[in-house]
Design a protein around this motif. Structure first.
Motif, PDB file in Angstrom:
ATOM      1  N   THR A  98       0.806  -1.212   0.000  1.00 42.22           N
ATOM      2  CA  THR A  98       0.000   0.000   0.000  1.00 42.22           C
ATOM      3  C   THR A  98       0.844   1.269   0.000  1.00 42.22           C
ATOM      4  N   ILE A  99       1.670   1.446   1.021  1.00 43.92           N
ATOM      5  CA  ILE A  99       2.385   2.710   1.190  1.00 43.92           C
ATOM      6  C   ILE A  99       3.372   2.965   0.062  1.00 43.92           C
ATOM      7  N   MET A 100       4.286   2.038  -0.173  1.00 47.33           N
ATOM      8  CA  MET A 100       5.299   2.279  -1.209  1.00 47.33           C
ATOM      9  C   MET A 100       4.708   2.338  -2.612  1.00 47.33           C
ATOM     10  N   PRO A 101       3.740   1.472  -2.975  1.00 45.01           N
ATOM     11  CA  PRO A 101       3.121   1.639  -4.294  1.00 45.01           C
ATOM     12  C   PRO A 101       2.402   2.982  -4.434  1.00 45.01           C
ATOM     13  N   GLY A 102       1.795   3.455  -3.354  1.00 42.48           N
ATOM     14  CA  GLY A 102       1.147   4.767  -3.401  1.00 42.48           C
ATOM     15  C   GLY A 102       2.157   5.886  -3.550  1.00 42.48           C
ATOM     16  N   LEU A 103       3.243   5.827  -2.779  1.00 38.46           N
ATOM     17  CA  LEU A 103       4.265   6.871  -2.863  1.00 38.46           C
ATOM     18  C   LEU A 103       5.004   6.851  -4.198  1.00 38.46           C
ATOM     19  N   ARG A 104       5.080   5.697  -4.832  1.00 37.22           N
ATOM     20  CA  ARG A 104       5.764   5.581  -6.119  1.00 37.22           C
ATOM     21  C   ARG A 104       5.127   6.498  -7.171  1.00 37.22           C
ATOM     22  N   LYS A 105       3.864   6.845  -6.975  1.00 36.89           N
ATOM     23  CA  LYS A 105       3.115   7.603  -7.983  1.00 36.89           C
ATOM     24  C   LYS A 105       3.136   9.114  -7.761  1.00 36.89           C
ATOM     25  N   VAL A 106       3.803   9.579  -6.733  1.00 35.51           N
ATOM     26  CA  VAL A 106       3.781  11.005  -6.430  1.00 35.51           C
ATOM     27  C   VAL A 106       5.092  11.664  -6.859  1.00 35.51           C
ATOM     28  N   ASP A 107       5.068  12.996  -6.934  1.00 35.29           N
ATOM     29  CA  ASP A 107       6.275  13.741  -7.299  1.00 35.29           C
ATOM     30  C   ASP A 107       7.314  13.643  -6.184  1.00 35.29           C
ATOM     31  N   ASP A 108       8.533  14.071  -6.496  1.00 36.31           N
ATOM     32  CA  ASP A 108       9.666  13.904  -5.567  1.00 36.31           C
ATOM     33  C   ASP A 108       9.449  14.612  -4.232  1.00 36.31           C
ATOM     34  N   ARG A 109       8.978  15.847  -4.258  1.00 34.22           N
ATOM     35  CA  ARG A 109       8.770  16.593  -3.008  1.00 34.22           C
ATOM     36  C   ARG A 109       7.721  15.894  -2.135  1.00 34.22           C
ATOM     37  N   THR A 110       6.635  15.470  -2.749  1.00 41.86           N
ATOM     38  CA  THR A 110       5.580  14.780  -2.005  1.00 41.86           C
ATOM     39  C   THR A 110       6.085  13.458  -1.448  1.00 41.86           C
ATOM     40  N   PHE A 111       6.875  12.742  -2.252  1.00 40.73           N
ATOM     41  CA  PHE A 111       7.444  11.479  -1.784  1.00 40.73           C
ATOM     42  C   PHE A 111       8.290  11.711  -0.537  1.00 40.73           C
ATOM     43  N   ILE A 112       9.198  12.676  -0.612  1.00 42.51           N
ATOM     44  CA  ILE A 112      10.114  12.916   0.509  1.00 42.51           C
ATOM     45  C   ILE A 112       9.349  13.380   1.740  1.00 42.51           C
ATOM     46  N   ARG A 113       8.458  14.339   1.571  1.00 43.28           N
ATOM     47  CA  ARG A 113       7.681  14.829   2.724  1.00 43.28           C
ATOM     48  C   ARG A 113       6.838  13.711   3.335  1.00 43.28           C
ATOM     49  N   SER A 114       6.165  12.959   2.491  1.00 47.42           N
ATOM     50  CA  SER A 114       5.283  11.897   2.987  1.00 47.42           C
ATOM     51  C   SER A 114       6.075  10.808   3.694  1.00 47.42           C
ATOM     52  N   PHE A 115       7.171  10.380   3.079  1.00 43.66           N
ATOM     53  CA  PHE A 115       7.978   9.329   3.694  1.00 43.66           C
ATOM     54  C   PHE A 115       8.538   9.810   5.028  1.00 43.66           C
ATOM     55  N   GLN A 116       9.004  11.044   5.065  1.00 39.43           N
ATOM     56  CA  GLN A 116       9.518  11.593   6.321  1.00 39.43           C
ATOM     57  C   GLN A 116       8.438  11.589   7.404  1.00 39.43           C
ATOM     58  N   ALA A 117       7.231  12.011   7.047  1.00 44.68           N
ATOM     59  CA  ALA A 117       6.141  12.072   8.026  1.00 44.68           C
ATOM     60  C   ALA A 117       5.766  10.677   8.529  1.00 44.68           C
ATOM     61  N   ILE A 118       5.697   9.722   7.613  1.00 42.81           N
ATOM     62  CA  ILE A 118       5.363   8.347   8.000  1.00 42.81           C
ATOM     63  C   ILE A 118       6.459   7.779   8.900  1.00 42.81           C
ATOM     64  N   ASP A 119       7.712   8.012   8.528  1.00 47.37           N
ATOM     65  CA  ASP A 119       8.821   7.473   9.311  1.00 47.37           C
ATOM     66  C   ASP A 119       8.877   8.091  10.708  1.00 47.37           C
ATOM     67  N   ARG A 120       8.601   9.363  10.805  1.00 51.55           N
ATOM     68  CA  ARG A 120       8.579   9.988  12.139  1.00 51.55           C
ATOM     69  C   ARG A 120       7.428   9.435  12.981  1.00 51.55           C
ATOM     70  N   ALA A 121       6.297   9.198  12.333  1.00 49.73           N
ATOM     71  CA  ALA A 121       5.121   8.713  13.061  1.00 49.73           C
ATOM     72  C   ALA A 121       5.303   7.279  13.572  1.00 49.73           C
ATOM     73  N   ILE A 122       6.024   6.463  12.825  1.00 47.06           N
ATOM     74  CA  ILE A 122       6.145   5.052  13.219  1.00 47.06           C
ATOM     75  C   ILE A 122       7.103   4.862  14.399  1.00 47.06           C
ATOM     76  N   ILE A 123       7.964   5.821  14.626  1.00 46.50           N
ATOM     77  CA  ILE A 123       8.881   5.737  15.773  1.00 46.50           C
ATOM     78  C   ILE A 123       8.103   6.195  17.010  1.00 46.50           C
ATOM     79  N   ASN A 124       7.376   5.253  17.597  1.00 45.15           N
ATOM     80  CA  ASN A 124       6.557   5.547  18.768  1.00 45.15           C
ATOM     81  C   ASN A 124       6.558   4.318  19.674  1.00 45.15           C
TER      82      ASN A 124
END
Length: 165
Positions: free
Chosen positions: A30-56
Motif C-alpha cells: 500500500t504505502i510504497m506503491p502509493g508513494l511511487r506515484k507522487v512527485d519527488d517533493r511529495t514522496f520525501i515529505r510523505s515518507f519523512q512524516a510516516i517514518d517519524r510517526a512510526i517511531i513511537n
C-alpha cells in the motif's frame, strides 16, 4: 508456573510478530506503491512524516522490539518443550527481520529524514539516492521473514496447546 510463563511469552510473541509483519506488509502493498506515484517533493515529505510517526512506543515496544524479546523469551522457556523447533525457526526469521531493518531500512530512512524538501536541493537526486527499489526489496524480505516467523509462532501455539492440553 513455567507453562504459564511460556504460554504468555508465546502468545505475546505471536501477537507482536503478527502486528509487525502486518506493518511491513502494509508498506509493501500500500504505502510504497502509493508513494511511487507522487512527485519527488511529495514522496520525501510523505515518507519523512510516516517514518517519524512510526517511531513511537506502540510500534517500537509493542511490536518491533517486543516481538524479538518475546520470541527470545519463549524460545528460552521452551528449551525442553515440544514447540522448541518452531520457536527456533521463528527466532531466526525474526532476527533476520530485525537486523535487515536496522542495517538497511533505517539508514535509508534516516538519510531521507535529514533532507529539507524545501531547501536548495535536487529532490530527484535525493529520491534516486534513497533507492526506493532497494528499500522496497529489503522491506519485502522482512515482510516474508516476519510473516514466516508469525506462522511458526502460530504453529508453536498449536504444538504447545497439544502438549499441555
Amino acid at each position: 508456573m513455567h507453562d504459564v510463563l511460556l504460554g504468555v511469552a508465546l502468545v505475546g510473541a505471536t501477537i507482536t510478530t503478527g502486528l509487525t509483519a502486518g506493518v511491513f506488509a502494509l508498506y509493501a502493498h500500500t504505502i510504497m506503491p502509493g508513494l511511487r506515484k507522487v512527485d519527488d517533493r511529495t514522496f520525501i515529505r510523505s515518507f519523512q512524516a510516516i517514518d517519524r510517526a512510526i517511531i513511537n512506543p506502540w510500534f517500537m515496544a509493542g511490536g518491533f522490539v517486543g516481538a524479538l524479546v518475546l520470541t527470545l523469551a519463549a524460545t528460552v522457556l521452551s528449551l525442553r518443550e515440544d514447540p522448541l523447533p518452531w520457536l527456533g525457526v521463528a527466532l531466526v526469521l525474526y532476527a533476520f527481520t530485525f537486523v535487515a531493518t536496522i542495517a538497511v531500512n533505517v539508514p535509508l530512512n534516516d538519510a531521507l529524514k535529514a533532507v529539507d524538501p524545501d531547501g536548495d536541493v535536487d529532490l530527484a537526486a535525493v529520491r534516486r539516492e534513497f533507492g526506493e527499489a532497494r528499500w522496497a526489496a529489503w522491506n519485502l524480505a522482512r515482510t516474508v521473514a516476519s510473516t514466516g516467523a508469525f506462522a511458526c509462532l502460530a504453529w508453536a501455539l498449536v504444538v504447545f496447546g497439544g502438549a499441555t492440553g
